[in-house]
Design a protein around this motif. Structure first.
Motif, short mmCIF file in Angstrom:
data_model
loop_
_atom_site.label_atom_id
_atom_site.label_comp_id
_atom_site.label_asym_id
_atom_site.label_seq_id
_atom_site.Cartn_x
_atom_site.Cartn_y
_atom_site.Cartn_z
N UNK A 4 33.16 44.57 54.02
CA UNK A 4 33.61 43.19 54.16
C UNK A 4 33.35 42.44 52.86
N UNK A 5 34.39 41.78 52.35
CA UNK A 5 34.34 41.10 51.06
C UNK A 5 34.58 39.61 51.25
N UNK A 6 33.81 38.80 50.53
CA UNK A 6 34.03 37.36 50.48
C UNK A 6 34.57 37.01 49.10
N UNK A 7 35.59 36.18 49.06
CA UNK A 7 36.15 35.67 47.82
C UNK A 7 35.62 34.25 47.64
N UNK A 8 34.88 34.04 46.56
CA UNK A 8 34.28 32.74 46.27
C UNK A 8 35.01 32.15 45.06
N UNK A 9 35.79 31.13 45.30
CA UNK A 9 36.63 30.54 44.25
C UNK A 9 38.02 31.13 44.33
N UNK A 19 43.08 40.03 45.27
CA UNK A 19 43.62 40.17 46.62
C UNK A 19 44.47 41.43 46.74
N UNK A 20 45.20 41.76 45.68
CA UNK A 20 46.00 42.98 45.69
C UNK A 20 45.14 44.22 45.83
N UNK A 28 38.31 48.24 52.25
CA UNK A 28 37.93 46.86 51.96
C UNK A 28 38.62 45.92 52.95
N UNK A 29 37.90 44.87 53.32
CA UNK A 29 38.46 43.88 54.23
C UNK A 29 37.98 42.49 53.81
N UNK A 30 38.91 41.58 53.55
CA UNK A 30 38.55 40.21 53.20
C UNK A 30 38.15 39.47 54.48
N UNK A 31 36.90 39.00 54.51
CA UNK A 31 36.40 38.33 55.72
C UNK A 31 36.13 36.85 55.51
N UNK A 32 36.11 36.40 54.24
CA UNK A 32 35.85 34.98 53.99
C UNK A 32 36.42 34.59 52.63
N UNK A 33 36.94 33.38 52.57
CA UNK A 33 37.42 32.80 51.31
C UNK A 33 36.91 31.36 51.25
N UNK A 58 27.25 35.11 53.87
CA UNK A 58 26.63 35.77 55.03
C UNK A 58 27.60 36.71 55.75
N UNK A 59 28.88 36.37 55.78
CA UNK A 59 29.86 37.20 56.50
C UNK A 59 30.18 38.51 55.77
N UNK A 60 29.84 38.59 54.51
CA UNK A 60 30.32 39.70 53.68
C UNK A 60 29.22 40.71 53.37
N UNK A 61 29.69 41.93 53.05
CA UNK A 61 28.81 42.95 52.50
C UNK A 61 28.74 42.81 50.98
#
Length: 135
Positions: A4-9, A19-20, A28-33, A58-61
């Protein structure tokens, strides 16, 4: 199990590339932005948008930090202190002194971290560097 990945910014020019990669990797899975400006979160990420950066972390690995340069040190430290491996866009800080301070703090947390310097590894850029060294 996916990572699980979080994108910050979300306003950085490399966000579409990030994102690509996330979309192309089945593990990989986007779980938070998150972005300081909620309007900067692309509408395609609306389902992953969060209002609080700590919620995203917190949501991301793992965390990818594409926030503006002046925000990167504090965000990187937050992710590292939460124990989340991070990839941070370059430059990692506004000055070399701040970058060194950030690197020391991340090392202290023992959290894996890497600056996104992927373009420097392109073979064409290595050849160009060699030509420039030769003058």
């Amino acid at each position: 199990m996916p990572i699980d990945v979080a994108l910050i910014g979300c306003a950085h020019p490399h966000v579409p590339d990030v994102l690509g990669v996330i979309a192309s990797e089945p593990d990989l899975r986007l779980v938070a932005a998150w972005d300081e400006d909620p309007g900067a979160v692309p509408s395609v990420l609306a389902g992953a948008a969060v209002r609080n950066v700590d919620t995203a972390i917190r949501r991301a690995h793992a965390v990818v930090i594409c926030a503006p340069t002046d925000q990167r040190p504090a965000l990187s430290i937050r992710a590292a202190q939460a124990g989340r491996p991070l990839l941070v866009e370059k430059p990692i800080a506004l000055s070399a002194t701040d970058a060194q301070r950030l690197a020391r703090e991340i090392e202290r947390t023992l959290t894996p971290a890497m600056a996104a310097l992927f373009l420097r590894r392109l073979p064409a850029l290595n050849r160009l560097a060699g030509v420039l060294r030769e003058r």
